[in-house]
Write an enzyme that holds these catalytic residues in place. Sequence first.
Site, PDB file in Angstrom:
ATOM      1  N   VAL A 202      32.663  55.472  36.937  1.00 41.02           N
ATOM      2  CA  VAL A 202      33.523  56.710  36.913  1.00 41.02           C
ATOM      3  C   VAL A 202      34.811  56.218  36.409  1.00 41.02           C
ATOM      4  CG1 VAL A 202      33.985  56.706  39.407  1.00 41.02           C
ATOM      5  CG2 VAL A 202      34.228  58.804  37.945  1.00 41.02           C
TER       6      VAL A 202
ATOM      7  N   ILE B 157      29.716  42.826  35.021  1.00 40.36           N
ATOM      8  CA  ILE B 157      30.113  42.011  36.100  1.00 40.36           C
ATOM      9  C   ILE B 157      29.552  40.603  35.632  1.00 40.36           C
ATOM     10  CG2 ILE B 157      29.430  41.430  38.503  1.00 40.36           C
ATOM     11  CD1 ILE B 157      28.825  44.444  39.001  1.00 40.36           C
TER      12      ILE B 157
ATOM     13  N   ARG C 184      26.479  66.092  41.200  1.00 44.00           N
ATOM     14  CA  ARG C 184      25.150  65.293  40.583  1.00 44.00           C
ATOM     15  C   ARG C 184      24.269  65.233  41.551  1.00 44.00           C
ATOM     16  NH1 ARG C 184      27.786  59.949  37.431  1.00 44.00           N
ATOM     17  NH2 ARG C 184      26.942  59.178  39.189  1.00 44.00           N
TER      18      ARG C 184
ATOM     19  N   SER D  20      23.083  52.992  37.268  1.00 46.76           N
ATOM     20  CA  SER D  20      23.220  54.490  37.118  1.00 46.76           C
ATOM     21  C   SER D  20      22.236  55.291  37.846  1.00 46.76           C
ATOM     22  CB  SER D  20      23.313  54.664  35.904  1.00 46.76           C
ATOM     23  OG  SER D  20      23.616  56.093  35.353  1.00 46.76           O
TER      24      SER D  20
ATOM     25  N   ASP E 239      20.434  37.907  28.760  1.00 45.08           N
ATOM     26  CA  ASP E 239      20.568  39.222  28.385  1.00 45.08           C
ATOM     27  C   ASP E 239      19.666  39.675  27.538  1.00 45.08           C
ATOM     28  OD1 ASP E 239      23.379  40.432  29.564  1.00 45.08           O
ATOM     29  OD2 ASP E 239      22.078  41.575  28.601  1.00 45.08           O
TER      30      ASP E 239
ATOM     31  N   SER F 170      22.866  46.758  46.070  1.00 43.25           N
ATOM     32  CA  SER F 170      23.797  48.073  45.921  1.00 43.25           C
ATOM     33  C   SER F 170      24.054  48.804  46.803  1.00 43.25           C
ATOM     34  CB  SER F 170      23.253  48.861  44.777  1.00 43.25           C
ATOM     35  OG  SER F 170      24.076  50.230  44.823  1.00 43.25           O
ATOM     36  N   SER F 171      25.430  49.200  47.199  1.00 40.46           N
ATOM     37  CA  SER F 171      25.678  50.171  48.269  1.00 40.46           C
ATOM     38  C   SER F 171      24.997  51.590  48.362  1.00 40.46           C
ATOM     39  CB  SER F 171      27.527  50.375  48.082  1.00 40.46           C
ATOM     40  OG  SER F 171      27.384  51.050  46.973  1.00 40.46           O
TER      41      SER F 171
ATOM     42  N   ILE G  39      14.008  40.405  31.274  1.00 43.83           N
ATOM     43  CA  ILE G  39      13.506  40.095  32.509  1.00 43.83           C
ATOM     44  C   ILE G  39      12.014  40.538  32.600  1.00 43.83           C
ATOM     45  CG2 ILE G  39      15.467  39.503  33.641  1.00 43.83           C
ATOM     46  CD1 ILE G  39      15.357  42.272  35.131  1.00 43.83           C
TER      47      ILE G  39
ATOM     48  N   TYR H 295      17.220  54.911  41.465  1.00 43.34           N
ATOM     49  CA  TYR H 295      17.903  53.686  41.291  1.00 43.34           C
ATOM     50  C   TYR H 295      18.230  53.086  42.614  1.00 43.34           C
ATOM     51  CZ  TYR H 295      22.008  50.681  41.001  1.00 43.34           C
ATOM     52  OH  TYR H 295      22.991  49.585  41.027  1.00 43.34           O
TER      53      TYR H 295
END
Length: 312
Positions: A187, A13, A270, A80, A32, A119-120, A56, A143
Amino acid sequence: MPTFLVTGGAGFIGSHIVEELARRGEKVRAIDNFATGRRENLAAFRDRIDLAEVDIRDLDALRPHFEGVDYVIHLAALPSVPRSIKDPLTSNAVNINGTLNVLLAARDAKVKRVVFAASSSAYGDNPVLPRVENHEPRPLSPYALTKVAGEFYCQIFYRIYGLETVALRYFNIFGPRQNPNSPYSGVLSLFIAAYQREQTPVIFGDGEQSRDFTYVANAVDATLRACTAPKAIGKVINVGVGESHTLNRAISLLNGIFSCQVTPRYEAPRAGDVRCSQADITLARELLGYVPSIRFEEGLERTVAWFRAASA
Ligand code: UD1
Protein backbone atom coordinates in the site's frame (compact mmCIF):
# COMPACT_ATOMS: atom_id res chain seq x y z
CA MET A 1 34.19 -17.63 2.82
CA PRO A 2 30.53 -18.77 2.93
CA THR A 3 28.26 -18.59 -0.10
CA PHE A 4 24.76 -17.12 0.19
CA LEU A 5 21.93 -17.97 -2.18
CA VAL A 6 18.99 -15.56 -2.25
CA THR A 7 15.84 -16.86 -3.96
CA GLY A 8 13.74 -14.01 -5.27
CA GLY A 9 16.99 -12.03 -5.25
CA ALA A 10 15.80 -9.54 -7.87
CA GLY A 11 12.65 -8.70 -5.92
CA PHE A 12 12.06 -5.79 -3.60
CA ILE A 13 13.31 -7.31 -0.32
CA GLY A 14 15.65 -9.75 -2.07
CA SER A 15 17.56 -7.04 -3.87
CA HIS A 16 18.20 -5.21 -0.59
CA ILE A 17 19.55 -8.39 0.99
CA VAL A 18 21.73 -9.11 -2.04
CA GLU A 19 22.99 -5.53 -1.97
CA GLU A 20 23.92 -5.71 1.70
CA LEU A 21 25.70 -9.05 1.23
CA ALA A 22 27.64 -7.61 -1.72
CA ARG A 23 28.50 -4.53 0.35
CA ARG A 24 29.90 -6.81 3.06
CA GLY A 25 32.04 -8.56 0.46
CA GLU A 26 30.21 -11.90 0.79
CA LYS A 27 29.84 -14.41 -2.03
CA VAL A 28 26.26 -14.09 -3.20
CA ARG A 29 24.11 -15.82 -5.79
CA ALA A 30 20.64 -14.58 -6.67
CA ILE A 31 17.99 -16.55 -8.49
CA ASP A 32 14.70 -15.16 -9.76
CA ASN A 33 12.11 -16.01 -12.40
CA PHE A 34 11.42 -12.28 -12.92
CA ALA A 35 7.69 -12.71 -12.45
CA THR A 36 7.74 -9.83 -9.99
CA GLY A 37 11.51 -9.31 -9.62
CA ARG A 38 13.34 -6.88 -11.89
CA ARG A 39 16.91 -6.91 -13.20
CA GLU A 40 17.15 -3.16 -12.65
CA ASN A 41 16.85 -3.77 -8.88
CA LEU A 42 20.32 -5.36 -9.01
CA ALA A 43 21.89 -3.11 -11.63
CA ALA A 44 24.02 -1.01 -9.27
CA PHE A 45 25.94 -4.05 -7.90
CA ARG A 46 25.36 -6.58 -10.68
CA ASP A 47 29.11 -7.07 -11.23
CA ARG A 48 29.57 -8.30 -7.64
CA ILE A 49 26.96 -11.08 -7.69
CA ASP A 50 25.96 -14.19 -9.63
CA LEU A 51 22.46 -14.00 -11.08
CA ALA A 52 20.45 -16.76 -12.75
CA GLU A 53 16.92 -17.01 -14.10
CA VAL A 54 15.26 -19.99 -12.41
CA ASP A 55 11.74 -20.79 -11.31
CA ILE A 56 11.44 -22.43 -7.88
CA ARG A 57 8.61 -24.62 -9.20
CA ASP A 58 11.26 -26.53 -11.20
CA LEU A 59 13.24 -28.68 -8.75
CA ASP A 60 15.66 -30.06 -11.35
CA ALA A 61 16.52 -26.59 -12.57
CA LEU A 62 16.96 -25.43 -9.01
CA ARG A 63 19.41 -28.07 -7.79
CA PRO A 64 22.66 -26.92 -9.50
CA HIS A 65 22.32 -23.46 -7.97
CA PHE A 66 22.44 -24.95 -4.46
CA GLU A 67 25.78 -26.71 -4.94
CA GLY A 68 28.39 -25.26 -2.58
CA VAL A 69 25.90 -22.95 -0.88
CA ASP A 70 26.11 -22.36 2.88
CA TYR A 71 23.10 -20.16 3.55
CA VAL A 72 19.85 -19.96 1.61
CA ILE A 73 17.63 -16.93 2.10
CA HIS A 74 14.32 -17.98 0.59
CA LEU A 75 12.26 -14.99 -0.46
CA ALA A 76 10.93 -16.14 -3.83
CA ALA A 77 7.12 -16.06 -3.58
CA LEU A 78 4.04 -14.51 -5.08
CA PRO A 79 3.03 -11.85 -2.56
CA SER A 80 -0.36 -10.21 -2.16
CA VAL A 81 -3.55 -11.29 -0.45
CA PRO A 82 -5.86 -10.19 -3.33
CA ARG A 83 -3.69 -11.93 -5.94
CA SER A 84 -3.99 -15.17 -3.98
CA ILE A 85 -7.76 -14.77 -3.80
CA LYS A 86 -7.97 -14.22 -7.57
CA ASP A 87 -5.60 -17.08 -8.45
CA PRO A 88 -5.07 -19.40 -5.47
CA LEU A 89 -3.58 -22.18 -7.61
CA THR A 90 -0.59 -20.12 -8.72
CA SER A 91 0.05 -18.70 -5.24
CA ASN A 92 -0.12 -22.23 -3.89
CA ALA A 93 2.22 -23.63 -6.56
CA VAL A 94 4.87 -20.95 -6.08
CA ASN A 95 4.64 -20.41 -2.34
CA ILE A 96 4.05 -23.97 -1.12
CA ASN A 97 5.40 -26.31 -3.82
CA GLY A 98 8.22 -23.87 -4.57
CA THR A 99 9.19 -23.70 -0.90
CA LEU A 100 9.16 -27.48 -0.68
CA ASN A 101 11.49 -27.60 -3.70
CA VAL A 102 13.85 -25.08 -2.10
CA LEU A 103 13.95 -27.14 1.10
CA LEU A 104 14.60 -30.37 -0.81
CA ALA A 105 17.37 -28.79 -2.88
CA ALA A 106 18.90 -27.29 0.28
CA ARG A 107 18.72 -30.57 2.16
CA ASP A 108 20.32 -32.53 -0.67
CA ALA A 109 23.07 -29.96 -1.20
CA LYS A 110 23.83 -30.06 2.54
CA VAL A 111 23.22 -26.36 2.98
CA LYS A 112 23.93 -25.10 6.52
CA ARG A 113 20.72 -23.14 6.98
CA VAL A 114 17.59 -21.90 5.21
CA VAL A 115 16.00 -18.63 6.31
CA PHE A 116 12.41 -18.42 5.05
CA ALA A 117 10.35 -15.27 4.51
CA ALA A 118 7.13 -15.99 6.36
CA SER A 119 4.42 -13.40 6.91
CA SER A 120 2.55 -11.52 9.61
CA SER A 121 -0.60 -12.53 7.74
CA ALA A 122 -0.34 -15.84 9.62
CA TYR A 123 -2.05 -14.19 12.62
CA GLY A 124 -5.13 -13.30 10.57
CA ASP A 125 -8.10 -12.26 12.67
CA ASN A 126 -6.62 -13.33 15.99
CA PRO A 127 -7.82 -10.40 18.13
CA VAL A 128 -4.79 -10.27 20.46
CA LEU A 129 -2.26 -7.48 19.86
CA PRO A 130 0.68 -7.30 19.72
CA ARG A 131 1.22 -10.55 17.86
CA VAL A 132 3.30 -13.13 19.71
CA GLU A 133 4.73 -16.14 17.91
CA ASN A 134 2.93 -18.63 20.14
CA HIS A 135 -0.49 -17.27 19.13
CA GLU A 136 -2.43 -19.78 17.08
CA PRO A 137 -2.16 -19.08 13.30
CA ARG A 138 -5.50 -17.99 11.83
CA PRO A 139 -4.89 -17.37 8.12
CA LEU A 140 -7.65 -15.43 6.33
CA SER A 141 -6.50 -15.80 2.73
CA PRO A 142 -4.80 -18.32 0.45
CA TYR A 143 -1.66 -16.16 0.63
CA ALA A 144 -1.57 -16.33 4.43
CA LEU A 145 -2.16 -20.05 4.32
CA THR A 146 0.73 -20.60 1.90
CA LYS A 147 3.07 -18.74 4.23
CA VAL A 148 1.93 -20.74 7.28
CA ALA A 149 2.45 -23.95 5.28
CA GLY A 150 5.98 -22.79 4.47
CA GLU A 151 6.71 -22.28 8.17
CA PHE A 152 5.51 -25.78 8.99
CA TYR A 153 7.57 -27.24 6.15
CA CYS A 154 10.63 -25.46 7.54
CA GLN A 155 10.05 -26.87 11.00
CA ILE A 156 9.42 -30.36 9.64
CA PHE A 157 12.62 -30.28 7.58
CA TYR A 158 14.55 -29.37 10.71
CA ARG A 159 12.95 -32.07 12.85
CA ILE A 160 12.99 -34.86 10.31
CA TYR A 161 16.02 -34.18 8.13
CA GLY A 162 18.08 -32.02 10.48
CA LEU A 163 18.17 -29.12 7.99
CA GLU A 164 18.55 -25.91 10.00
CA THR A 165 15.68 -23.56 9.21
CA VAL A 166 14.39 -20.24 10.53
CA ALA A 167 11.06 -18.68 9.55
CA LEU A 168 10.81 -14.90 9.83
CA ARG A 169 7.35 -13.42 9.93
CA TYR A 170 7.88 -10.13 8.10
CA PHE A 171 5.45 -7.35 9.05
CA ASN A 172 4.52 -5.19 6.02
CA ILE A 173 7.98 -4.38 4.73
CA PHE A 174 8.27 -1.18 2.69
CA GLY A 175 10.99 0.97 1.18
CA PRO A 176 12.89 1.82 -1.98
CA ARG A 177 12.34 -0.44 -5.03
CA GLN A 178 8.91 -1.63 -3.90
CA ASN A 179 7.16 -1.68 -7.25
CA PRO A 180 4.11 0.63 -7.37
CA ASN A 181 3.04 -0.45 -10.86
CA SER A 182 0.84 -3.38 -9.94
CA PRO A 183 -2.50 -3.39 -8.13
CA TYR A 184 -0.94 -6.10 -5.93
CA SER A 185 1.83 -3.81 -4.65
CA GLY A 186 2.27 -2.85 -1.01
CA VAL A 187 0.00 0.00 0.00
CA LEU A 188 2.71 2.56 0.80
CA SER A 189 4.32 2.27 -2.64
CA LEU A 190 0.86 2.71 -4.19
CA PHE A 191 0.18 5.77 -2.02
CA ILE A 192 3.54 7.38 -2.82
CA ALA A 193 3.10 6.77 -6.56
CA ALA A 194 -0.38 8.31 -6.37
CA TYR A 195 1.05 11.44 -4.72
CA GLN A 196 3.75 11.68 -7.38
CA ARG A 197 1.27 11.25 -10.23
CA GLU A 198 -1.21 13.61 -8.60
CA GLN A 199 -3.80 10.85 -8.44
CA THR A 200 -6.12 10.19 -5.52
CA PRO A 201 -4.92 7.38 -3.24
CA VAL A 202 -7.56 4.74 -2.56
CA ILE A 203 -8.22 3.33 0.90
CA PHE A 204 -10.09 0.03 1.14
CA GLY A 205 -12.28 0.37 4.22
CA ASP A 206 -12.31 3.23 6.73
CA GLY A 207 -8.54 3.68 6.87
CA GLU A 208 -8.44 2.77 10.54
CA GLN A 209 -6.91 -0.64 9.82
CA SER A 210 -3.34 -0.61 11.07
CA ARG A 211 -0.03 -2.19 10.15
CA ASP A 212 3.40 -2.51 11.72
CA PHE A 213 5.00 -0.93 8.67
CA THR A 214 8.64 -2.03 8.71
CA TYR A 215 11.36 -0.27 6.75
CA VAL A 216 13.28 -2.72 4.60
CA ALA A 217 16.69 -2.10 6.24
CA ASN A 218 15.28 -3.54 9.48
CA ALA A 219 14.21 -6.70 7.66
CA VAL A 220 17.62 -7.03 6.00
CA ASP A 221 19.35 -6.78 9.38
CA ALA A 222 17.09 -9.39 11.01
CA THR A 223 17.41 -11.75 8.05
CA LEU A 224 21.19 -11.71 7.96
CA ARG A 225 21.32 -12.25 11.71
CA ALA A 226 19.00 -15.24 11.31
CA CYS A 227 21.52 -16.97 9.02
CA THR A 228 23.94 -17.60 11.86
CA ALA A 229 22.17 -16.93 15.19
CA PRO A 230 22.60 -20.22 17.11
CA LYS A 231 19.34 -19.96 19.07
CA ALA A 232 17.14 -19.25 16.05
CA ILE A 233 17.23 -22.76 14.60
CA GLY A 234 13.80 -24.30 14.05
CA LYS A 235 12.02 -21.15 15.22
CA VAL A 236 9.32 -18.83 13.87
CA ILE A 237 10.23 -15.21 14.67
CA ASN A 238 8.40 -11.90 14.15
CA VAL A 239 10.27 -9.19 12.28
CA GLY A 240 8.60 -5.82 12.68
CA VAL A 241 9.15 -2.58 14.54
CA GLY A 242 6.64 -3.24 17.30
CA GLU A 243 4.34 -0.33 16.43
CA SER A 244 1.07 0.03 14.60
CA HIS A 245 0.02 2.83 12.24
CA THR A 246 -3.31 3.33 10.52
CA LEU A 247 -3.63 4.06 6.81
CA ASN A 248 -5.22 7.40 7.71
CA ARG A 249 -2.05 8.27 9.64
CA ALA A 250 0.10 7.24 6.67
CA ILE A 251 -1.90 9.67 4.50
CA SER A 252 -1.46 12.50 6.98
CA LEU A 253 2.31 11.85 7.15
CA LEU A 254 2.49 11.84 3.35
CA ASN A 255 0.54 15.10 3.25
CA GLY A 256 3.27 16.53 5.45
CA ILE A 257 6.14 15.13 3.39
CA PHE A 258 4.60 16.27 0.09
CA SER A 259 3.33 19.54 1.62
CA CYS A 260 -0.20 19.08 0.34
CA GLN A 261 -3.67 18.18 1.58
CA VAL A 262 -4.73 15.07 -0.29
CA THR A 263 -8.01 13.44 0.70
CA PRO A 264 -8.08 9.73 -0.15
CA ARG A 265 -11.03 8.00 -1.79
CA TYR A 266 -12.61 5.39 0.47
CA GLU A 267 -13.82 2.17 -1.13
CA ALA A 268 -15.22 -1.12 0.18
CA PRO A 269 -12.85 -3.16 2.39
CA ARG A 270 -10.83 -5.89 0.69
CA ALA A 271 -11.76 -9.55 1.13
CA GLY A 272 -9.31 -11.46 3.31
CA ASP A 273 -7.96 -8.24 4.84
CA VAL A 274 -6.53 -8.24 8.35
CA ARG A 275 -7.83 -5.40 10.53
CA CYS A 276 -4.90 -4.62 12.81
CA SER A 277 -1.33 -5.81 12.97
CA GLN A 278 1.52 -5.16 15.36
CA ALA A 279 4.53 -7.32 16.16
CA ASP A 280 5.86 -8.29 19.53
CA ILE A 281 9.58 -8.37 18.75
CA THR A 282 10.79 -9.76 22.07
CA LEU A 283 11.78 -13.07 20.50
CA ALA A 284 13.73 -11.38 17.68
CA ARG A 285 15.61 -9.34 20.28
CA GLU A 286 16.40 -12.43 22.32
CA LEU A 287 17.25 -14.90 19.56
CA LEU A 288 18.71 -12.60 16.91
CA GLY A 289 19.92 -9.58 18.87
CA TYR A 290 17.68 -7.60 16.50
CA VAL A 291 16.76 -4.01 17.33
CA PRO A 292 14.92 -2.08 14.61
CA SER A 293 17.01 0.93 13.74
CA ILE A 294 14.60 2.84 11.52
CA ARG A 295 11.10 3.74 12.60
CA PHE A 296 8.11 4.18 10.35
CA GLU A 297 8.25 7.96 9.94
CA GLU A 298 11.93 8.01 8.99
CA GLY A 299 11.47 5.03 6.69
CA LEU A 300 8.61 6.79 4.94
CA GLU A 301 10.72 9.91 4.39
CA ARG A 302 13.58 7.84 3.00
CA THR A 303 11.22 5.94 0.73
CA VAL A 304 9.68 9.12 -0.67
CA ALA A 305 13.18 10.52 -1.24
CA TRP A 306 14.07 7.39 -3.21
CA PHE A 307 10.90 7.51 -5.30
CA ARG A 308 11.54 11.18 -6.06
CA ALA A 309 15.13 10.49 -7.13
CA ALA A 310 14.03 7.49 -9.22
CA SER A 311 11.48 9.55 -11.13
CA ALA A 312 13.69 12.61 -11.55
C1 UD1 B 1 0.05 -8.81 3.95
C2 UD1 B 1 0.88 -9.09 5.20
C3 UD1 B 1 2.31 -8.67 4.95
C4 UD1 B 1 2.84 -9.27 3.68
C5 UD1 B 1 1.95 -8.91 2.51
C6 UD1 B 1 2.40 -9.55 1.21
C7 UD1 B 1 -0.76 -8.73 7.02
C8 UD1 B 1 -1.08 -7.94 8.22
N1 UD1 B 1 0.34 -8.34 6.35
O1 UD1 B 1 0.05 -7.43 3.77
O2 UD1 B 1 3.11 -9.06 6.07
O3 UD1 B 1 4.08 -8.74 3.45
O4 UD1 B 1 0.64 -9.38 2.79
O5 UD1 B 1 1.58 -9.18 0.16
O6 UD1 B 1 -1.44 -9.66 6.67
N2 UD1 B 1 -4.85 -0.95 0.86
C9 UD1 B 1 -5.51 0.23 0.58
N3 UD1 B 1 -5.29 0.81 -0.63
C10 UD1 B 1 -4.48 0.26 -1.57
C11 UD1 B 1 -3.82 -0.95 -1.29
C12 UD1 B 1 -4.03 -1.52 -0.05
O7 UD1 B 1 -6.27 0.75 1.39
O8 UD1 B 1 -4.34 0.86 -2.66
C13 UD1 B 1 -5.04 -1.54 2.21
C14 UD1 B 1 -5.33 -3.02 2.24
O9 UD1 B 1 -6.71 -3.27 2.10
C15 UD1 B 1 -4.79 -3.35 3.63
C16 UD1 B 1 -3.61 -2.41 3.81
O10 UD1 B 1 -3.80 -1.37 2.87
O11 UD1 B 1 -5.76 -3.06 4.63
C17 UD1 B 1 -2.27 -3.06 3.55
O12 UD1 B 1 -2.35 -3.74 2.31
P1 UD1 B 1 -1.05 -4.35 1.61
O13 UD1 B 1 0.01 -3.33 1.54
O14 UD1 B 1 -1.50 -5.01 0.34
O15 UD1 B 1 -0.52 -5.41 2.63
P2 UD1 B 1 -1.25 -6.53 3.56
O16 UD1 B 1 -2.29 -7.26 2.81
O17 UD1 B 1 -1.56 -5.91 4.87
